[in-house]
Design a protein around this motif. Structure first.
Motif, PDB file in Angstrom:
ATOM      1  N   LYS A  57       0.584  -1.053   0.033  1.00  0.00           N
ATOM      2  CA  LYS A  57       0.055   0.009   0.122  1.00  0.00           C
ATOM      3  C   LYS A  57       0.770   1.138  -0.215  1.00  0.00           C
ATOM      4  CE  LYS A  57      -3.761   2.219   2.531  1.00  0.00           C
ATOM      5  NZ  LYS A  57      -4.824   2.116   3.740  1.00  0.00           N
ATOM      6  N   GLU A  58       1.948   1.198   0.630  1.00  0.00           N
ATOM      7  CA  GLU A  58       2.822   2.316   0.831  1.00  0.00           C
ATOM      8  C   GLU A  58       3.876   2.720  -0.300  1.00  0.00           C
ATOM      9  OE1 GLU A  58       4.984   2.047   4.489  1.00  0.00           O
ATOM     10  OE2 GLU A  58       3.226   1.907   5.700  1.00  0.00           O
ATOM     11  N   ILE A  59       4.018   1.377  -1.588  1.00  0.00           N
ATOM     12  CA  ILE A  59       4.955   1.827  -2.610  1.00  0.00           C
ATOM     13  C   ILE A  59       4.489   2.793  -3.292  1.00  0.00           C
ATOM     14  CG2 ILE A  59       5.773   0.718  -4.632  1.00  0.00           C
ATOM     15  CD1 ILE A  59       6.031  -1.790  -2.851  1.00  0.00           C
ATOM     16  N   PRO A  60       3.284   3.062  -4.056  1.00  0.00           N
ATOM     17  CA  PRO A  60       2.840   3.960  -4.908  1.00  0.00           C
ATOM     18  C   PRO A  60       3.071   5.360  -4.290  1.00  0.00           C
ATOM     19  CG  PRO A  60       1.232   2.243  -4.735  1.00  0.00           C
ATOM     20  CD  PRO A  60       2.073   2.046  -3.796  1.00  0.00           C
ATOM     21  N   PRO A  61       2.606   5.718  -3.189  1.00  0.00           N
ATOM     22  CA  PRO A  61       3.091   7.250  -2.871  1.00  0.00           C
ATOM     23  C   PRO A  61       4.400   7.520  -2.628  1.00  0.00           C
ATOM     24  CG  PRO A  61       1.871   5.979  -0.989  1.00  0.00           C
ATOM     25  CD  PRO A  61       1.641   5.089  -2.230  1.00  0.00           C
ATOM     26  N   LEU A  62       5.401   6.495  -2.250  1.00  0.00           N
ATOM     27  CA  LEU A  62       6.620   6.842  -2.145  1.00  0.00           C
ATOM     28  C   LEU A  62       7.166   6.990  -3.173  1.00  0.00           C
ATOM     29  CD1 LEU A  62       7.422   4.204   0.729  1.00  0.00           C
ATOM     30  CD2 LEU A  62       7.321   6.648   0.934  1.00  0.00           C
ATOM     31  N   LEU A  63       7.067   6.210  -4.444  1.00  0.00           N
ATOM     32  CA  LEU A  63       7.482   6.273  -5.788  1.00  0.00           C
ATOM     33  C   LEU A  63       6.791   7.439  -6.349  1.00  0.00           C
ATOM     34  CD1 LEU A  63       7.459   2.683  -6.973  1.00  0.00           C
ATOM     35  CD2 LEU A  63       9.466   3.979  -5.756  1.00  0.00           C
ATOM     36  N   ASP A  68      14.698   8.694  -7.879  1.00  0.00           N
ATOM     37  CA  ASP A  68      15.756   8.286  -7.467  1.00  0.00           C
ATOM     38  C   ASP A  68      15.596   6.678  -8.079  1.00  0.00           C
ATOM     39  OD1 ASP A  68      18.038   6.741  -6.426  1.00  0.00           O
ATOM     40  OD2 ASP A  68      18.384   8.424  -5.231  1.00  0.00           O
ATOM     41  N   PRO A  69      16.432   6.686  -9.291  1.00  0.00           N
ATOM     42  CA  PRO A  69      16.420   5.174  -9.925  1.00  0.00           C
ATOM     43  C   PRO A  69      16.685   3.906  -9.014  1.00  0.00           C
ATOM     44  CG  PRO A  69      18.062   6.163 -10.939  1.00  0.00           C
ATOM     45  CD  PRO A  69      17.568   7.238  -9.923  1.00  0.00           C
ATOM     46  N   GLU A  70      17.889   4.295  -8.248  1.00  0.00           N
ATOM     47  CA  GLU A  70      18.340   3.254  -7.135  1.00  0.00           C
ATOM     48  C   GLU A  70      17.202   2.992  -6.155  1.00  0.00           C
ATOM     49  OE1 GLU A  70      21.055   0.704  -5.443  1.00  0.00           O
ATOM     50  OE2 GLU A  70      21.133   1.950  -7.392  1.00  0.00           O
ATOM     51  N   ILE A  71      16.620   3.818  -5.628  1.00  0.00           N
ATOM     52  CA  ILE A  71      15.456   3.701  -4.633  1.00  0.00           C
ATOM     53  C   ILE A  71      14.175   3.036  -5.271  1.00  0.00           C
ATOM     54  CG2 ILE A  71      13.663   4.838  -3.268  1.00  0.00           C
ATOM     55  CD1 ILE A  71      15.667   7.016  -2.659  1.00  0.00           C
ATOM     56  N   ARG A  72      13.925   3.344  -6.588  1.00  0.00           N
ATOM     57  CA  ARG A  72      12.973   2.703  -7.149  1.00  0.00           C
ATOM     58  C   ARG A  72      13.261   1.199  -7.512  1.00  0.00           C
ATOM     59  NH1 ARG A  72       9.515   6.433  -9.361  1.00  0.00           N
ATOM     60  NH2 ARG A  72       8.417   5.192 -10.997  1.00  0.00           N
ATOM     61  N   LEU A  73      14.525   1.042  -7.889  1.00  0.00           N
ATOM     62  CA  LEU A  73      14.840  -0.428  -7.944  1.00  0.00           C
ATOM     63  C   LEU A  73      14.914  -1.466  -6.958  1.00  0.00           C
ATOM     64  CD1 LEU A  73      16.166  -2.681 -10.180  1.00  0.00           C
ATOM     65  CD2 LEU A  73      18.477  -1.570  -9.501  1.00  0.00           C
ATOM     66  N   ARG A  74      15.255  -0.771  -5.666  1.00  0.00           N
ATOM     67  CA  ARG A  74      15.319  -1.432  -4.441  1.00  0.00           C
ATOM     68  C   ARG A  74      13.786  -1.689  -4.134  1.00  0.00           C
ATOM     69  NH1 ARG A  74      20.156  -3.828  -3.932  1.00  0.00           N
ATOM     70  NH2 ARG A  74      21.795  -2.165  -4.193  1.00  0.00           N
ATOM     71  N   LEU A  75      13.133  -0.996  -4.164  1.00  0.00           N
ATOM     72  CA  LEU A  75      11.651  -1.092  -3.639  1.00  0.00           C
ATOM     73  C   LEU A  75      11.011  -2.236  -4.401  1.00  0.00           C
ATOM     74  CD1 LEU A  75      10.183   2.426  -2.525  1.00  0.00           C
ATOM     75  CD2 LEU A  75      11.121   0.527  -1.165  1.00  0.00           C
ATOM     76  N   ARG A  76      11.256  -2.014  -5.985  1.00  0.00           N
ATOM     77  CA  ARG A  76      10.764  -3.061  -6.663  1.00  0.00           C
ATOM     78  C   ARG A  76      11.216  -4.488  -6.387  1.00  0.00           C
ATOM     79  NH1 ARG A  76      12.030  -5.999 -11.308  1.00  0.00           N
ATOM     80  NH2 ARG A  76      10.024  -6.244 -12.789  1.00  0.00           N
ATOM     81  N   GLN A 204      -1.261   2.490 -10.506  1.00  0.00           N
ATOM     82  CA  GLN A 204      -1.322   3.328  -9.382  1.00  0.00           C
ATOM     83  C   GLN A 204      -0.570   4.556  -9.309  1.00  0.00           C
ATOM     84  OE1 GLN A 204      -2.862   1.777  -6.581  1.00  0.00           O
ATOM     85  NE2 GLN A 204      -3.579   0.344  -8.057  1.00  0.00           N
ATOM     86  N   THR A 205       0.413   4.818  -9.877  1.00  0.00           N
ATOM     87  CA  THR A 205       1.263   5.999  -9.971  1.00  0.00           C
ATOM     88  C   THR A 205       0.765   6.894 -11.004  1.00  0.00           C
ATOM     89  OG1 THR A 205       2.909   4.877 -11.356  1.00  0.00           O
ATOM     90  CG2 THR A 205       3.309   5.311  -8.842  1.00  0.00           C
ATOM     91  N   GLU A 206       0.013   6.580 -12.119  1.00  0.00           N
ATOM     92  CA  GLU A 206      -0.644   7.287 -12.760  1.00  0.00           C
ATOM     93  C   GLU A 206      -1.471   8.598 -12.417  1.00  0.00           C
ATOM     94  OE1 GLU A 206      -2.270   5.005 -15.989  1.00  0.00           O
ATOM     95  OE2 GLU A 206      -0.267   4.724 -17.017  1.00  0.00           O
TER      96      GLU A 206
END
Length: 207
Positions: A57-63, A68-76, A204-206
């Motif tokens: 649930k928390e991923i979309p608002p965070l992204l 930052d591509p590193e953060i996005r990659l790690r969360l994925r 979700q992020t759109e």
């Protein structure tokens, strides 16, 4: 004075909402020191393992807040490793498909039982190895239905409720009722979302 301050903080939280609990670890995911990145990743993984639904649930608002591509990659990476507890119905057999089975003058996918497990509902209620299930609750399995879809049909039956099966055995057609049992299983991210994670995240992020 203190009471007024606490009230102000409470009202501020209602207006702005609480920051996602994993947000505090995100800056360290792109830190130059490996140990710092590793420690942050371990904390996020621990939270996600314990609270997979909250993490998802928390991923979309965070992204939405970080590019930052590193953060996005790690969360994925963490998301793709999530496991969710769920329940499904278990009959207790393994099968192959015979897509040339005949049922009521039509060609259907016959569910050919390879093994019927002792102590499970299928064996208890009379199914045998080499039986061919032609229909479930009056509905035959379409010839081109993927095997995974057939598995889902069996797994989605209500536990403890009788399921009417039309079975072909030794050239004869018989009716057998089986009451599946409920079991707890792990569900991966794709099974949970019913679509690819990246497609889900994009939607979700759109918004």
């Amino acid at each position: 004075m203190i009471r007024h301050l606490l009230l102000a903080c409470f009202l501020l939280g209602l207006v702005h909402g609480e920051e996602p609990r994993i947000a505090e670890f995100l800056p360290d995911l792109s830190a130059p020191e490996f140990k710092t990145r590793q420690a942050a990743m371990e904390k996020i993984q621990a939270f996600a393992k314990k609270n997979p639904d909250s993490f998802l649930k928390e991923i979309p608002p965070l992204l939405k807040k970080t590019k930052d591509p590193e953060i996005r990659l790690r969360l994925r990476e963490v998301a793709l490793g999530l496991k969710f507890k769920t329940t499904k119905s278990l009959f207790g057999f393994t099968f192959l498909l015979n897509r040339a089975s005949k049922f009521e003058n039509q060609i259907v996918s016959g569910v050919v039982l390879i093994d019927v497990v002792d102590g499970h509902p299928a064996k208890r209620d009379g199914l045998k190895a080499r039986d061919i299930i032609l229909a479930l609750n009056g509905k035959p399995f379409p010839r081109n239905l993927p095997e995974e879809e057939i598995r889902k049909i069996f797994a989605s039956q209500a536990p403890g409720k009788k399921v009417a099966l039309v079975v072909q055995r030794d050239g004869e057609t018989i009716d057998i009722e089986v009451s599946p049992m409920e079991v707890e299983v792990d569900q991966d991210i794709k099974e949970k979302l019913l679509l690819d994670f990246d497609d889900w995240l994009r939607k979700q992020t759109e918004n």
